[in-house]
Each structure stands twice: as structure tokens, then as C-alpha cells.
Enzyme design. Structure first.
Site, PDB file in Angstrom:
ATOM      1  N   CYS A  35     -26.499 -12.931 -20.457  1.00 50.87           N
ATOM      2  CA  CYS A  35     -26.199 -14.010 -19.451  1.00 50.87           C
ATOM      3  C   CYS A  35     -26.432 -14.371 -18.352  1.00 50.87           C
ATOM      4  O   CYS A  35     -26.660 -15.701 -17.699  1.00 50.87           O
ATOM      5  CB  CYS A  35     -24.497 -14.058 -19.269  1.00 50.87           C
ATOM      6  SG  CYS A  35     -24.146 -13.059 -17.108  1.00 50.87           S
ATOM      7  N   GLY A  71       0.689  -1.249   0.079  1.00 51.91           N
ATOM      8  CA  GLY A  71       0.077  -0.450  -0.195  1.00 51.91           C
ATOM      9  C   GLY A  71       1.043   1.605  -0.140  1.00 51.91           C
ATOM     10  O   GLY A  71       0.416   2.509   0.300  1.00 51.91           O
ATOM     11  N   CYS A  81     -27.775  -9.794 -15.389  1.00 52.84           N
ATOM     12  CA  CYS A  81     -27.227  -9.875 -17.163  1.00 52.84           C
ATOM     13  C   CYS A  81     -28.630  -9.909 -18.382  1.00 52.84           C
ATOM     14  O   CYS A  81     -29.065 -11.020 -18.075  1.00 52.84           O
ATOM     15  CB  CYS A  81     -25.848 -10.185 -17.409  1.00 52.84           C
ATOM     16  SG  CYS A  81     -25.104  -9.931 -18.848  1.00 52.84           S
ATOM     17  N   CYS A 136     -19.076 -12.608 -19.095  1.00 47.02           N
ATOM     18  CA  CYS A 136     -20.775 -13.169 -19.575  1.00 47.02           C
ATOM     19  C   CYS A 136     -20.627 -13.908 -21.174  1.00 47.02           C
ATOM     20  O   CYS A 136     -20.996 -14.542 -21.215  1.00 47.02           O
ATOM     21  CB  CYS A 136     -20.784 -11.382 -20.110  1.00 47.02           C
ATOM     22  SG  CYS A 136     -22.580 -11.803 -20.600  1.00 47.02           S
ATOM     23  N   CYS A 191     -23.668  -7.578 -18.206  1.00 49.32           N
ATOM     24  CA  CYS A 191     -21.993  -7.332 -17.063  1.00 49.32           C
ATOM     25  C   CYS A 191     -21.265  -6.653 -18.038  1.00 49.32           C
ATOM     26  O   CYS A 191     -20.724  -7.218 -19.213  1.00 49.32           O
ATOM     27  CB  CYS A 191     -21.494  -8.819 -17.340  1.00 49.32           C
ATOM     28  SG  CYS A 191     -22.440 -10.142 -16.765  1.00 49.32           S
TER      29      CYS A 191
END
Lengths: 286, 277
Positions: free
Chosen positions: B241, B29, B238, B269, B263
Site C-alpha cells: 500500500c 493501570g 509498505c 493495508c 503492513c
């Protein structure tokens, strides 16, 4: 009736502070002690070194020589006061043991933590002390969040309580400071500083730039808060009326040196040094 | 590949970036400065990510590039072509087949595995920047762990909108120490940062900073006790899909108010549609 304590412990021990930007520019050989619960006024004309001294005392500028010793009372450990042991964890035991801290020997991390947790600084211009981009509530809550408070509802309740305390409308908690008047901004800055219940507060001309009626109400409020919270205050001002109202003790500065010290009424009513006499006599309405 | 070193950057530059990356992995980080190079594309197009990818890419690695989750948008296509040309590496659109995935604004829906590297393109690496304009001051704040102001931002969100309205670049605390901007991924993807088996690298080209989340590092999104961190949810699934657990994009289909939700991760997808068919 209980007698008030006669001996107040020394909170700040200032030993021979010198900070010079040039000959007679800054402050030189300043030596004094601030006791717990005391309001010390530093008066003098512009350029007399008052603000330099305040910056050195408040840990913002290292002195060329001398020491600033901050004495914690040993029966009041830091963790108990601030409600969080988190930040100082690890060093806690050691810190409580050493009650006297040399401000410029303890290292930047601890100095900044001290400033954030136990001390407060009220700037002359509220814009220097406030975050102008975020709401009043966020300004008041910032020091609490820095201490680790993570409950929005409580932060907000504390914010509103403090707005009431400094005579601001709690309904304006979500307003940005820039929509507030100068006097209101100054109140907000005071609330933001006092919210963590600091032990020692530095104020640099807290009523500068405000009109007389606003000044009077602000001073009244400050006096009440100082008494209620038992604050120790170092107050820098060029306004003797402000000093008379707030300060218990006065230090008169000129050309970077202290020319006279004493109780406020003693200095203002019976000045000894010629410069103090000039200063007092030049006030239009004492 | 005449006229180019493998993967465009010269070896000295790669070594410099490797050193910075080692430091970044060692201090999760923490933003490590590096000597960012001019790349043959403008800042804001992913120069930071491209430099990291160029430094870590090996000749046998398989590369995938996504932009907003899709393999077929301009940014993704041009960066994929760039590496095909200057490194001659094999490319793929399949998340599972890739060794290195360079991404802008998304983490793939398909869980990553150990050994994969995800490279993020970062516009503004400093999470404290919005409230503290001074670089000197923000570095000091990181060093001293003075992160109270991050909650000032979240407080301000709740005060204004009634909930934490930050939806992307949502600040996280990495390994209990450094507060980090996870680049403009939606906060939907924040939970995927936590304990992820893949190595995640972040490169900011304009600001010349890089940082990292090593595999299996705890990553925590900042929040309040009474306003806990939440991810976005949709009422729809979605339209292609049928997934009800992926990040959805709203697509306008005509000028009569027609729209559909699909998606944002095209590979996820398509794979699901292949499975169904």
C-alpha cells in the site's frame, strides 16, 4: 585549631528492644544510643542475638516490645540531603518538623522510604544485597534511580566514580556481579549502599567469608569511607579484630542479652565480664 | 446456540468480571485479580482476552479480532469463529466498523474512536516480574510506588546495547501512578495508548489479572533524560500500500534472499489499497 564538637547528637535511640523466637533465642531488653558519626560494634558468639537485633534496628523485623527512635537533625532536612523532594512531597513539611521517628510506628511506606533513602544495609553475603542478574553499574545506580535520577550519563559517571572509590576497576562497570570475586562483590555491595550517601549504615559481618588479605584491604577501605563520609555505623561481627579496627564502642552480647558495653580498647584490653574475658582470651592473635 | 449461555460464560462469571473491570477502570493501570475460568482453549491462546470479550459483548455488537495486526491468522480466525458460534454476533475486519476489537500484539493503525473497546490478550501482566519474582513483593512495590527497578532494566539495556533495546512490552506509567505492562505490543504502538478515546482492557488468563486504561488517560513510556523513548522506524514503505507510517513486517518471499516489507495491520493495508485503486 578548631576543637572537635564534644556533644554529638543522638541518631538512634534504642529503647528496651525485645524480639524472642523462644527462651533465650533472639534478643532481650536491649537499650542503647547511637550518636552521629559513631561506629558501634556488636560482638558475641553465634546465636547470641546479634543479627536479630540488627534486623530489628534496620527495620526488617518488628520487635515484640520496645521502640527504635531515629532522630533526624533538624538543621538538615531530608529533601536537601537526598536531592529530591519528589518522593516525600506532601509530607515534607510535616516530616521535617518531627525530627524523631518511631521506626515501627511510622508505617511501612515511610519505613521503606527511610531504608532506601537515608539508611543502608550491607549484608554478610553480597548475593543477598546485590542484583546478580544486572551489571555492576545498574547495581550501583539502583538507589539513585529509586530516588528519581533519570540521566543515564550521570548515573554511569557516578557508578564509575564509586567503583574507583571502592577500589574496583571502573572498566568493569558493565560486567555482571557473578563474574566478580567474593571480595569484589562485597566492595560492589558497599558502593551500591553508600551511593546515596546514607546517614546510618548497618553492616552484618561485612568481612565474613573473605580471606585474610582481602579482609584487611576491605577493612582499610571501610575505615576510610566511614571517616570521609561521616557515617554512623552499627556493625555486627564475631571477629574481634574487625571490631577493634572499625568500632569506636562495643556491645558484647550473650544469650540475647548485653553483658558488657564500653569503648572498644577498654573492652578488649580490660574486659570485666567473665564472658567477655573468655571471648577476648580465645582470640589466637589479638 | 443450544447448550451455551450467550457468549459462553455464565451470567455469574460475567458479573464477577464486570465488577473487576469497574475497579480496573476506576484505578487505571492497577492489576485487579479475578476468578479466571477454564476456556475451551489453552492458556497462551488468549483466554484472558476471550473472557473479557465474552463478558462485555452485547448481542448487537460488531466484533473484530486481530492477531499481530492481521485478521486472517490462526489465533484471530479461531477466536472470531468461537464468538460467531457462542454469541452469534456480527463480525468484521474493518477497524472503523467494530465496537469491540480483541487484539494480540498490536493496536490498529486506524485511529480508534470514542465508544470502541480494545481488548488485549496479556501473557505476563506484571511489569516488575523480570526483576522481582515474589508476587507479594511486587504488589507492595506497586502500592508504595517503588518503581526504581524499572529503570534498572532500561539502564541495563543501554549498558549492553547502547540504546534502549526493549522493543515490545515496553513499560508505561498510567495516569502518573501505576507502572503497567502494555502486553507484548511493539513500542511503536505505545504512543497510541496515550490519551486514546477508546477504552482499553487487558486480560491475563493464566495469571488471572485484568487491568484497564480508560479513555483519554495520559500514558507515558518510561525513559532516561539523555535516552528518550523512541519508536521503531523503517527505511522502507509498505510494498503493497506504500504506507510509510505503519508498523511493517518483513516477509520472506523465496529461498534466494527475496523479501518484502508489508503492513502488519491487514485491514489498514487493504483499505489504503482500495483507496488507491
Amino acid at each position: 585549631m578548631k576543637k572537635p564538637a564534644q556533644e554529638y547528637p543522638v541518631l538512634l535511640d534504642v529503647q528496651d528492644i525485645t524480639r524472642l523466637y523462644g527462651p533465650a533465642k533472639g534478643c532481650e531488653a536491649i537499650d542503647f544510643r547511637l550518636h552521629a558519626g559513631e561506629v558501634l560494634g556488636i560482638v558475641g558468639e553465634s546465636g547470641s542475638g546479634k543479627s536479630t537485633l540488627l534486623r530489628v534496628l534496620a527495620g526488617l523485623e518488628a520487635p515484640d516490645a520496645g521502640r527504635v527512635i531515629y532522630r533526624r537533625s533538624s538543621n538538615e532536612p531530608e529533601a536537601a540531603r537526598t536531592g529530591t523532594g519528589k518522593h516525600e512531597s506532601g509530607g515534607d513539611q510535616k516530616e521535617n518538623a518531627e525530627a524523631a521517628l518511631d521506626l515501627y510506628a511510622i508505617g511501612e511506606a515511610r519505613r521503606r522510604a527511610l531504608l532506601r533513602l537515608e539508611w543502608g544495609l550491607v549484608h554478610q553475603n553480597p548475593r543477598d544485597g546485590l542484583r546478580m542478574g544486572v551489571s555492576a553499574g545498574a547495581n550501583i545506580g539502583e538507589r539513585l534511580m529509586a530516588q528519581g535520577q533519570r540521566h543515564y550519563g550521570q548515573l554511569r559517571a557516578t557508578g564509575q566514580a564509586w567503583m574507583r572509590q571502592v577500589e574496583l576497576d571502573p572498566g568493569r562497570i558493565d560486567d555482571a556481579p557473578r563474574t566478580f570475586s567474593g571480595g569484589m562483590q562485597q566492595r560492589l555491595q558497599i558502593a551500591r549502599t553508600l551511593v546515596t550517601r546514607p546517614r546510618l549504615v548497618f553492616m552484618d559481618e561485612p568481612t565474613g567469608g573473605l580471606d585474610v588479605s582481602v579482609q584487611a584491604r576491605l577493612l582499610d577501605m571501610l575505615r576510610t569511607l566511614v571517616r570521609q563520609l561521616g557515617l554512623s555505623v552499627v556493625l555486627v561481627t564475631h571477629d574481634l579484630a574487625v571490631a577493634r579496627l572499625l568500632a569506636h564502642r562495643l556491645m558484647v552480647m550473650r544469650h540475647g542479652q548485653v553483658v558488657e558495653t564500653g569503648l572498644t580498647d577498654q573492652i578488649l584490653d580490660d574486659p570485666q565480664h567473665e564472658y567477655t574475658q573468655l571471648l577476648v582470651s580465645s582470640v589466637l592473635t589479638p | 446456540m443450544d447448550g451455551y449461555n450467550f457468549a459462553y460464560l455464565d451470567e455469574q462469571t460475567k458479573r464477577m468480571i464486570h465488577r473487576a473491570l469497574l475497579k480496573a477502570v476506576a484505578i487505571p493501570g492497577y492489576q485487579v485479580p479475578f476468578g479466571g475460568r477454564e476456556m475451551p482453549m489453552p492458556y497462551g491462546w488468549g483466554t484472558g482476552g476471550v473472557q473479557l470479550t465474552a463478558s462485555i459483548l452485547g448481542a448487537d455488537d460488531i466484533l473484530k479480532v486481530i492477531d499481530q495486526g492481521a485478521d486472517d491468522t490462526t489465533n484471530a480466525v479461531s477466536i472470531r469463529h468461537f464468538f460467531q458460534r457462542v454469541a452469534g454476533v456480527e463480525t468484521t475486519t474493518a477497524t472503523t466498523a467494530a465496537d469491540v476489537i480483541q487484539t494480540r500484539h498490536r493496536i490498529p493503525e486506524t485511529p480508534l474512536r470514542a465508544g470502541q473497546i480494545l481488548v488485549f490478550q496479556v501473557p505476563i501482566p506484571e511489569p516488575l516480574r523480570f526483576i522481582e519474582p515474589s508476587e507479594q513483593e511486587t504488589r507492595l512495590m506497586h502500592a508504595l510506588e517503588e518503581y526504581g527497578v524499572m529503570h534498572v532494566k532500561l539502564y541495563e539495556d543501554i549498558a549492553r546495547y547502547g540504546h534502549i533495546a526493549t522493543t515490545y512490552a515496553y513499560p508505561v506509567k498510567v495516569d502518573g501512578r501505576y507502572v503497567m505492562d502494555p502486553s507484548p505490543i511493539p513500542k511503536f504502538d505505545n504512543p497510541k495508548l496515550d490519551g486514546n478515546p477508546a477504552l482499553m482492557l487487558f486480560g491475563a488468563g493464566r495469571e488471572k489479572r485484568l487491568y484497564a486504561i480508560p479513555p483519554y488517560t495520559p500514558v507515558e513510556s518510561l525513559d532516561f533524560e539523555d535516552h528518550p523513548f523512541e519508536i521503531q522506524r523503517w527505511e522502507h514503505s509498505c510494498a503493497l500500500c506504500g504506507s510509510d507510517r505503519s508498523y511493517l513486517d518483513e516477509v520472506i518471499t523465496d529461498d534466494k534472499g527475496g523479501r518484502m516489507f508489508v503492513c502488519s495491520d491487514t485491514d489498514y493495508c487493504q483499505t489504503r489499497r482500495g483507496d488507491v485503486a
